[in-house]
Write a protein that holds these residues in place. Structure first.
Motif, short mmCIF file in Angstrom:
data_model
loop_
_atom_site.label_atom_id
_atom_site.label_comp_id
_atom_site.label_asym_id
_atom_site.label_seq_id
_atom_site.Cartn_x
_atom_site.Cartn_y
_atom_site.Cartn_z
N VAL A 137 9.94 -16.93 4.55
CA VAL A 137 10.01 -15.48 4.37
C VAL A 137 9.84 -14.81 5.73
CG1 VAL A 137 9.16 -15.60 2.00
CG2 VAL A 137 7.53 -15.23 3.87
N THR A 138 10.60 -13.74 5.95
CA THR A 138 10.53 -13.03 7.22
C THR A 138 9.80 -11.70 7.13
OG1 THR A 138 12.68 -11.98 6.81
CG2 THR A 138 12.69 -14.09 7.99
N SER A 139 9.54 -11.24 5.89
CA SER A 139 8.82 -9.98 5.70
C SER A 139 8.03 -10.04 4.40
CB SER A 139 9.78 -8.79 5.69
OG SER A 139 10.75 -8.94 4.66
N VAL A 140 6.84 -9.45 4.41
CA VAL A 140 5.97 -9.46 3.24
C VAL A 140 5.46 -8.04 3.00
CG1 VAL A 140 3.86 -10.37 2.19
CG2 VAL A 140 5.23 -11.82 3.70
N ALA A 141 5.65 -7.55 1.77
CA ALA A 141 5.10 -6.26 1.37
C ALA A 141 3.69 -6.48 0.84
CB ALA A 141 5.98 -5.62 0.31
N LEU A 142 2.70 -5.86 1.45
CA LEU A 142 1.30 -6.01 1.07
C LEU A 142 0.86 -4.82 0.24
CD1 LEU A 142 -0.19 -7.24 4.46
CD2 LEU A 142 0.37 -8.65 2.46
N ASP A 143 0.25 -5.09 -0.90
CA ASP A 143 -0.33 -4.05 -1.74
C ASP A 143 -1.43 -3.35 -0.94
OD1 ASP A 143 -1.69 -2.59 -3.68
OD2 ASP A 143 -1.57 -4.17 -5.19
N ALA A 199 -5.61 -10.02 3.77
CA ALA A 199 -6.06 -10.95 4.80
C ALA A 199 -5.83 -12.39 4.37
CB ALA A 199 -7.53 -10.70 5.11
N LEU A 200 -6.10 -12.69 3.09
CA LEU A 200 -5.88 -14.04 2.58
C LEU A 200 -4.41 -14.43 2.68
CD1 LEU A 200 -6.69 -16.61 1.08
CD2 LEU A 200 -6.59 -15.32 -1.06
N THR A 201 -3.51 -13.50 2.38
CA THR A 201 -2.08 -13.77 2.49
C THR A 201 -1.70 -14.11 3.92
OG1 THR A 201 -1.63 -12.25 0.66
CG2 THR A 201 0.23 -12.83 2.06
N ARG A 202 -2.22 -13.35 4.87
CA ARG A 202 -1.92 -13.61 6.28
C ARG A 202 -2.42 -14.99 6.71
NH1 ARG A 202 -1.11 -8.73 9.51
NH2 ARG A 202 -1.19 -6.87 8.19
N VAL A 203 -3.64 -15.33 6.29
CA VAL A 203 -4.21 -16.62 6.66
C VAL A 203 -3.42 -17.77 6.06
CG1 VAL A 203 -6.24 -18.10 6.35
CG2 VAL A 203 -6.54 -15.73 7.05
N LEU A 204 -3.09 -17.66 4.79
CA LEU A 204 -2.35 -18.74 4.12
C LEU A 204 -0.98 -18.95 4.75
CD1 LEU A 204 -3.22 -18.08 0.36
CD2 LEU A 204 -3.83 -20.11 1.68
N LEU A 205 -0.26 -17.87 4.98
CA LEU A 205 1.08 -18.03 5.54
C LEU A 205 1.02 -18.58 6.97
CD1 LEU A 205 3.16 -14.98 4.25
CD2 LEU A 205 3.19 -17.35 3.48
N ALA A 206 0.06 -18.13 7.74
CA ALA A 206 -0.03 -18.58 9.13
C ALA A 206 -0.51 -20.02 9.23
CB ALA A 206 -0.93 -17.65 9.93
#
Length: 225
Positions: free
Chosen positions: A99-105, A113-120
């Motif tokens: 994925v190249t872009s993520v829409a964050l609620d 923050a959890l989404t950023r950590v998991l993807l990275a």
């Protein structure tokens, strides 16, 4: 607004987000507690209201509690998971590593923050982050992936786009539980006796889940199951 003192008998303004936090505060709802006013908002807004003095205590995003040294956390009580949570969903039109872009609620800072950590760290991916209101169709139109939390997350479904449950994803990766939200207040507030009340409420809540679901699910548009 000045911070209330539980020992004086003044009204306590208590912030609690979403359906999944209801067992932690149901003892103040049924029967109603005359000295407690419940305020239901998103975790992000509750944190802002707590800092501004509009609330005495609130269930706020755990990451917010770590960021603000002026707040005190009540140990042992919170919104936590050891595996799936069903309300923190990351929908993705491509594999997560691509994925190249993520829409964050915008409603929660911990789940973002959890989404950023998991993807990275789990997927080696550093996409573009876009903060949007929780509207799944609009989010997926704008980005490759979309994060929804809380009641919108519980209701969210898409006929063709799959999702991962971030509670399950974290546990599969680390084998550890995850703390999404904690009770926070100004230092000293929990010592006045209200900390003990919050702990008792957390102990009582699970035994009353059937009553909570019967009362709350229809109002929130969430299937009882």
């Amino acid at each position: 607004m000045s911070i209330s003192n539980p020992s004086t008998g003044s009204i306590i303004r208590l912030g609690a987000p979403y359906f999944n936090a209801r067992p932690l505060v149901w003892s103040f709802v049924e029967p109603p507690s005359p000295d407690v006013v419940l305020v239901e908002e998103t975790p992000a807004r509750l944190a802002d209201s707590l800092r501004a003095g509009r609330l005495d205590a609130a269930l706020i995003s755990s990451v917010e509690a770590y960021r603000d040294e002026s707040l005190e956390v009540l140990p042992g009580v919170g919104v936590t998971s050891r595996g799936p949570v069903w309300s923190i969903k990351l929908f993705h039109k491509k594999p997560l590593a691509e994925v190249t872009s993520v829409a964050l609620d915008t409603s929660s800072r911990t789940s973002s923050a959890l989404t950023r950590v998991l993807l990275a760290q789990r997927y080696g991916n550093h996409p573009e982050w876009v903060h949007l209101l929780p509207d799944l169709d609009a989010m997926l139109e704008a980005c490759d992936a979309a994060l929804l939390i809380g009641d919108p997350g519980l209701r969210a479904a898409h006929p063709t786009v799959p999702y991962v449950d971030l509670g399950a994803e974290w546990f599969a990766w680390t084998g550890l539980p995850f703390v999404f939200a904690v009770w926070a207040a100004r230092p000293g507030f929990f010592e006045g006796g209200f900390g003990a009340r919050l702990r008792r409420a957390a102990e009582e809540g699970p035994s009353r889940v059937d009553a909570i679901v019967a009362d709350e699910a229809p109002r929130r548009g969430i299937p009882p199951a």
